[in-house]
Design an enzyme around this catalytic site. Structure first.
Site, PDB file in Angstrom:
ATOM      1  CG  HIS A  79      -4.363   2.158   4.269  1.00  0.00           C
ATOM      2  ND1 HIS A  79      -5.268   1.379   4.474  1.00  0.00           N
ATOM      3  CD2 HIS A  79      -5.029   3.095   3.390  1.00  0.00           C
ATOM      4  CE1 HIS A  79      -6.545   1.483   3.804  1.00  0.00           C
ATOM      5  NE2 HIS A  79      -6.229   2.457   3.019  1.00  0.00           N
ATOM      6  CD  GLN A  81       4.125  -1.646   0.363  1.00  0.00           C
ATOM      7  OE1 GLN A  81       4.164  -2.644  -0.161  1.00  0.00           O
ATOM      8  NE2 GLN A  81       4.401  -0.507  -0.469  1.00  0.00           N
ATOM      9  CG  HIS A  83      -5.621  -0.227  -0.662  1.00  0.00           C
ATOM     10  ND1 HIS A  83      -6.571  -0.555  -0.983  1.00  0.00           N
ATOM     11  CD2 HIS A  83      -5.764   0.284   0.440  1.00  0.00           C
ATOM     12  CE1 HIS A  83      -7.641  -0.194  -0.346  1.00  0.00           C
ATOM     13  NE2 HIS A  83      -6.997   0.412   0.567  1.00  0.00           N
TER      14      HIS A  83
END
Length: 105
Positions: A79, A81, A83
């Site tokens: 998650h 990475q 973002h």
């Protein structure tokens, strides 16, 4: 209680989110033809991104260091990475849009 690595991952998510939010502020300025303000918002996004990049580099460095335990690659890391990469893409695309739509440059 969160461990240090989880805190770093959460900081990566937060920082990347702040960077992406600034990039979308720049997009709003592009729509309003406020190109100088758009460039300023992109510059702020890039400045915020430096912290996200430092966190990512720290996590990667620990992962490849054979003397340290690698950070767990779980859903939270994925998650984070996601973002980070979408914030990078948003900044790059919006920066290009500024150049495309700024007729005075």
């Amino acid at each position: 209680m969160m461990v240090s690595t989880e805190m770093e991952i959460m900081e990566l998510i937060t920082t990347a989110g702040e960077s992406k939010a600034k990039a979308f502020e720049a997009l709003k300025m592009v729509k309003e033809k406020k190109f100088d303000e758009a460039r300023a918002a992109i510059a702020q996004a890039r400045k915020i991104d430096v912290q996200a990049h430092k966190i990512q580099t720290s996590l990667i460095t620990r992962d490849i260091d054979e003397e340290q335990e690698s950070p767990e690659i779980g859903l939270l890391m994925v998650h984070a990475q996601d973002h980070y990469m979408t914030s990078q893409l948003a900044k790059d695309l919006i920066e290009s849009l500024i150049e495309v739509f700024d007729d005075e440059k």
